[in-house]
Write an enzyme that holds these catalytic residues in place. Structure first.
Site, PDB file in Angstrom:
ATOM      1  N   ILE A  12     -13.375 -34.602  54.087  1.00 31.47           N
ATOM      2  CA  ILE A  12     -12.601 -33.360  53.966  1.00 31.47           C
ATOM      3  C   ILE A  12     -11.197 -33.567  54.551  1.00 31.47           C
ATOM      4  CG2 ILE A  12     -12.598 -30.863  54.402  1.00 31.47           C
ATOM      5  CD1 ILE A  12     -15.670 -31.151  54.937  1.00 31.47           C
ATOM      6  N   ASP A  31      -7.858 -41.108  63.750  1.00 30.63           N
ATOM      7  CA  ASP A  31      -9.208 -41.418  63.264  1.00 30.63           C
ATOM      8  C   ASP A  31      -9.669 -42.658  64.030  1.00 30.63           C
ATOM      9  OD1 ASP A  31     -10.590 -40.559  60.211  1.00 30.63           O
ATOM     10  OD2 ASP A  31     -11.524 -42.087  61.481  1.00 30.63           O
ATOM     11  N   ASN A  35     -16.481 -43.534  60.765  1.00 26.93           N
ATOM     12  CA  ASN A  35     -17.154 -43.168  59.511  1.00 26.93           C
ATOM     13  C   ASN A  35     -16.117 -43.023  58.395  1.00 26.93           C
ATOM     14  OD1 ASN A  35     -19.278 -42.476  57.856  1.00 26.93           O
ATOM     15  ND2 ASN A  35     -19.323 -40.326  58.470  1.00 26.93           N
ATOM     16  N   ASP A  58      -9.639 -43.064  69.679  1.00 26.07           N
ATOM     17  CA  ASP A  58     -10.930 -42.419  69.879  1.00 26.07           C
ATOM     18  C   ASP A  58     -10.744 -41.208  70.792  1.00 26.07           C
ATOM     19  OD1 ASP A  58     -13.601 -41.749  70.657  1.00 26.07           O
ATOM     20  OD2 ASP A  58     -14.188 -43.723  69.897  1.00 26.07           O
ATOM     21  N   LEU A  59     -11.050 -40.046  70.250  1.00 26.64           N
ATOM     22  CA  LEU A  59     -10.801 -38.800  71.000  1.00 26.64           C
ATOM     23  C   LEU A  59     -11.697 -38.659  72.234  1.00 26.64           C
ATOM     24  CD1 LEU A  59     -10.437 -36.377  67.959  1.00 26.64           C
ATOM     25  CD2 LEU A  59      -8.606 -36.994  69.536  1.00 26.64           C
ATOM     26  N   PHE A  81     -11.018 -32.190  62.392  1.00 27.47           N
ATOM     27  CA  PHE A  81     -12.212 -32.553  61.618  1.00 27.47           C
ATOM     28  C   PHE A  81     -13.093 -33.552  62.350  1.00 27.47           C
ATOM     29  CE2 PHE A  81      -9.085 -31.639  58.204  1.00 27.47           C
ATOM     30  CZ  PHE A  81      -9.806 -30.717  57.470  1.00 27.47           C
ATOM     31  N   SER A 125     -19.299 -24.563  60.467  1.00 25.85           N
ATOM     32  CA  SER A 125     -20.276 -24.746  59.395  1.00 25.85           C
ATOM     33  C   SER A 125     -21.129 -23.500  59.221  1.00 25.85           C
ATOM     34  CB  SER A 125     -21.168 -25.933  59.772  1.00 25.85           C
ATOM     35  OG  SER A 125     -22.283 -26.009  58.928  1.00 25.85           O
ATOM     36  N   TYR A 150     -26.582 -31.242  66.187  1.00 22.64           N
ATOM     37  CA  TYR A 150     -25.357 -31.137  65.385  1.00 22.64           C
ATOM     38  C   TYR A 150     -24.936 -29.671  65.246  1.00 22.64           C
ATOM     39  CZ  TYR A 150     -22.503 -30.325  61.331  1.00 22.64           C
ATOM     40  OH  TYR A 150     -21.522 -29.832  60.516  1.00 22.64           O
ATOM     41  N   LYS A 154     -21.522 -27.263  66.781  1.00 14.91           N
ATOM     42  CA  LYS A 154     -20.601 -26.380  66.055  1.00 14.91           C
ATOM     43  C   LYS A 154     -20.556 -25.002  66.725  1.00 14.91           C
ATOM     44  CE  LYS A 154     -19.023 -29.318  63.260  1.00 14.91           C
ATOM     45  NZ  LYS A 154     -17.629 -29.759  63.374  1.00 14.91           N
ATOM     46  N   TYR A 177     -17.638 -23.803  56.772  1.00 14.04           N
ATOM     47  CA  TYR A 177     -17.813 -24.369  55.433  1.00 14.04           C
ATOM     48  C   TYR A 177     -19.241 -24.189  54.960  1.00 14.04           C
ATOM     49  CZ  TYR A 177     -14.185 -27.525  57.393  1.00 14.04           C
ATOM     50  OH  TYR A 177     -13.111 -28.091  58.023  1.00 14.04           O
ATOM     51  N   ARG A 295     -38.120 -30.472  52.996  1.00 15.90           N
ATOM     52  CA  ARG A 295     -37.515 -31.238  54.083  1.00 15.90           C
ATOM     53  C   ARG A 295     -37.462 -30.346  55.315  1.00 15.90           C
ATOM     54  NH1 ARG A 295     -31.381 -33.444  53.340  1.00 15.90           N
ATOM     55  NH2 ARG A 295     -30.887 -31.219  53.461  1.00 15.90           N
TER      56      ARG A 295
HETATM   57  C1  WQD Z   1     -28.484 -29.516  49.891  1.00 15.49           C
HETATM   58  C2  WQD Z   1     -29.765 -29.147  49.166  1.00 15.49           C
HETATM   59  C3  WQD Z   1     -31.730 -30.064  50.213  1.00 15.49           C
HETATM   60  C4  WQD Z   1     -30.829 -34.270  49.432  1.00 15.49           C
HETATM   61  C5  WQD Z   1     -25.984 -30.096  55.364  1.00 15.49           C
HETATM   62  C6  WQD Z   1     -25.878 -29.753  56.816  1.00 15.49           C
HETATM   63  C7  WQD Z   1     -24.870 -28.683  56.997  1.00 15.49           C
HETATM   64  C8  WQD Z   1     -23.607 -29.146  56.392  1.00 15.49           C
HETATM   65  C9  WQD Z   1     -23.681 -29.574  55.006  1.00 15.49           C
HETATM   66  C10 WQD Z   1     -21.951 -30.223  57.541  1.00 15.49           C
HETATM   67  C11 WQD Z   1     -30.903 -28.793  50.121  1.00 15.49           C
HETATM   68  C12 WQD Z   1     -31.530 -30.637  48.822  1.00 15.49           C
HETATM   69  C13 WQD Z   1     -30.770 -32.886  49.473  1.00 15.49           C
HETATM   70  C14 WQD Z   1     -31.841 -34.876  48.629  1.00 15.49           C
HETATM   71  C15 WQD Z   1     -32.613 -32.690  47.987  1.00 15.49           C
HETATM   72  N1  WQD Z   1     -22.481 -29.170  57.096  1.00 15.49           N
HETATM   73  N2  WQD Z   1     -31.632 -32.120  48.780  1.00 15.49           N
HETATM   74  N3  WQD Z   1     -32.682 -34.066  47.931  1.00 15.49           N
HETATM   75  O1  WQD Z   1     -28.752 -29.418  54.141  1.00 15.49           O
HETATM   76  O2  WQD Z   1     -27.473 -27.663  52.846  1.00 15.49           O
HETATM   77  O3  WQD Z   1     -26.357 -28.942  54.623  1.00 15.49           O
HETATM   78  O4  WQD Z   1     -24.727 -30.550  54.902  1.00 15.49           O
HETATM   79  O5  WQD Z   1     -21.685 -31.220  57.714  1.00 15.49           O
HETATM   80  O6  WQD Z   1     -24.725 -28.431  58.333  1.00 15.49           O
HETATM   81  O7  WQD Z   1     -27.123 -29.303  57.281  1.00 15.49           O
HETATM   82  O8  WQD Z   1     -26.881 -30.063  52.507  1.00 15.49           O
HETATM   83  O9  WQD Z   1     -26.587 -31.774  50.772  1.00 15.49           O
HETATM   84  O10 WQD Z   1     -28.274 -32.187  52.621  1.00 15.49           O
HETATM   85  O11 WQD Z   1     -28.762 -30.473  50.890  1.00 15.49           O
HETATM   86  O12 WQD Z   1     -33.408 -32.014  47.338  1.00 15.49           O
HETATM   87  O13 WQD Z   1     -31.970 -36.107  48.561  1.00 15.49           O
HETATM   88  O14 WQD Z   1     -30.218 -30.301  48.458  1.00 15.49           O
HETATM   89  O15 WQD Z   1     -33.083 -29.820  50.473  1.00 15.49           O
HETATM   90  O16 WQD Z   1     -31.635 -27.781  49.509  1.00 15.49           O
HETATM   91  P1  WQD Z   1     -27.502 -28.970  53.538  1.00 15.49           P
HETATM   92  P2  WQD Z   1     -27.603 -31.221  51.709  1.00 15.49           P
END
Ligand code: WQD
Length: 337
Positions: A12, A31, A35, A58-59, A81, A125, A150, A154, A177, A295
């Site tokens: 981002i 940076d 990552n 490194d912050l 970020f 987030s 994590y 936030k 976000y 999951r």
């Molecule tokens: C999206 C959907 C999964 C992978 C995470 C963090 C959140 C954030 C954004 C910051 C879900 C499904 C995923 C896969 C799947 N912010 N999925 N198979 O979990 O909504 O948010 O990223 O960094 O804090 O928790 O995002 O992309 O992991 O999942 O079915 O292999 O896709 O179950 O429904 P999530 P995601």
């Protein structure tokens, strides 16, 4: 006007640097490359024709942060970020998350509070809402106890900023976000996940390229239209633009409070199967996938009420899910060619 973007070579961050440079801000990036890759700079230059200043730093090193602000005393605003963001990793190694995401924030704010005027944009987030009771989620929905270190960083980060803003010249906007996806339309910059992607869209595009055998869809018995989870997938370029608008609001003193909070999403929820369909449509190929167990830690649905950002910031997501997925696919094909 000089703007510091921490984590400016990340996903981002790099898109936001592009939008800032497009609006003639002078950008300095911090940076630590934990990552991100330095060659992202080349992508930024290819798009904007301008080279941002880059300080590899490194912050977590308090003295380095101090020295940075002595060298760049003219920094007028900060978009922060730089942070670790893998939910699973944060459960395994919580102190890494508290050190990276909290110590760094504290050191930055310590320097900023010495300024007579400082504008600060924080990457927050939608994870702070947990499973919200009502959809779409408004900014006044209650913050739920975090389920991962994590997510906790936030929430704590938001609280630290609120406390510091009360007693200093720091003004801040917390951007919550939803699910950022996609890549710059030029395919010069995009997401570069290390190892097996944890997020849905990079996993899909890598599967589309044949790098992964099939996508596992986590859970198909949720109380949603097709049984899979609902998220609000926001195009990263739209998200980047929200940062520039928020920053300008603070610089021009148009903010109505020392700290303001905005959701950054599209307002539309999509299921996992709808994202797969979108990929199949824009790529013209079938995606191999299987339905597996839920999951741990996934909320059923999360999508934003965007009215506050629409009205107050004057910002609205412009791209559709298909356009965002198309950009992610273009990027994936480019980096594998
Ligand atoms: C999206 C959907 C999964 C992978 C995470 C963090 C959140 C954030 C954004 C910051 C879900 C499904 C995923 C896969 C799947 N912010 N999925 N198979 O979990 O909504 O948010 O990223 O960094 O804090 O928790 O995002 O992309 O992991 O999942 O079915 O292999 O896709 O179950 O429904 P999530 P995601």
């Amino acid at each position: 006007m000089k703007i510091l973007v921490t984590g400016g070579l990340g996903f981002i961050g790099s898109h936001t640097v592009v939008e800032l440079q497009n609006e003639s801000f002078e950008v300095v990036i911090i940076d630590n490359l934990s990552n991100a890759e330095e060659k992202v700079l080349e992508g930024i230059i290819a798009i904007t024709g301008k080279k941002p200043i880059f300080e590899k730093l490194d912050l977590r090193e308090k003295n380095s942060v101090k020295e940075f602000f002595t060298k760049h005393a003219d920094v007028a605003g900060v978009i922060h970020f730089a942070a670790s963001k893998a939910v699973g990793e944060s459960v395994e190694n919580p102190l890494l998350y508290y050190e990276n995401n909290i110590n760094a924030l504290v050191y930055l704010l310590q320097e900023l509070q010495q300024k007579t005027d400082a504008s600060f944009i924080f990457s927050s987030s939608c994870t702070v809402y947990g499973q919200a009771e009502k959809m779409p989620i408004t900014e006044d929905a209650s913050v739920q106890p975090a389920i991962s270190p994590y997510g906790n960083t936030k929430q704590i980060g938001e609280e630290i900023i609120q406390d510091v803003a009360k007693v200093s010249n720091i003004k801040a906007i917390l951007l919550r976000y939803f699910n950022p996806i996609g890549a710059h339309p030029s395919a010069e910059i995009g997401e570069l996940p290390i190892g097996v992607p944890q997020n849905l869209v990079p996993f899909i595009t890598q599967t589309g390229m044949g790098l992964r055998k099939e996508l596992s869809v986590f859970g198909s018995d949720y109380p949603t239209s097709d049984g899979t989870c609902v998220r609000d997938y926001i195009y990263v370029v739209d998200l980047a633009k929200a940062h520039v608008i928020a920053l300008k609001r603070l610089i021009e003193n148009k903010n109505e409070a020392k700290v303001e909070v905005f959701n950054v999403g599209t307002g539309t929820g999509s299921t996992v199967l709808e994202v797969i369909q979108s990929f199949e449509k824009v790529s013209g190929q079938k995606l191999p996938y299987k339905l597996v167990d839920r999951r741990e830690g996934d909320v059923i649905e999360a999508y934003a009420d965007t009215q506050k950002a629409n009205k107050i910031l004057g910002w609205k997501a412009e791209s559709t899910l298909d356009q965002a997925i198309e950009s992610a696919w273009k990027w994936e094909k480019k980096i594998r060619s």
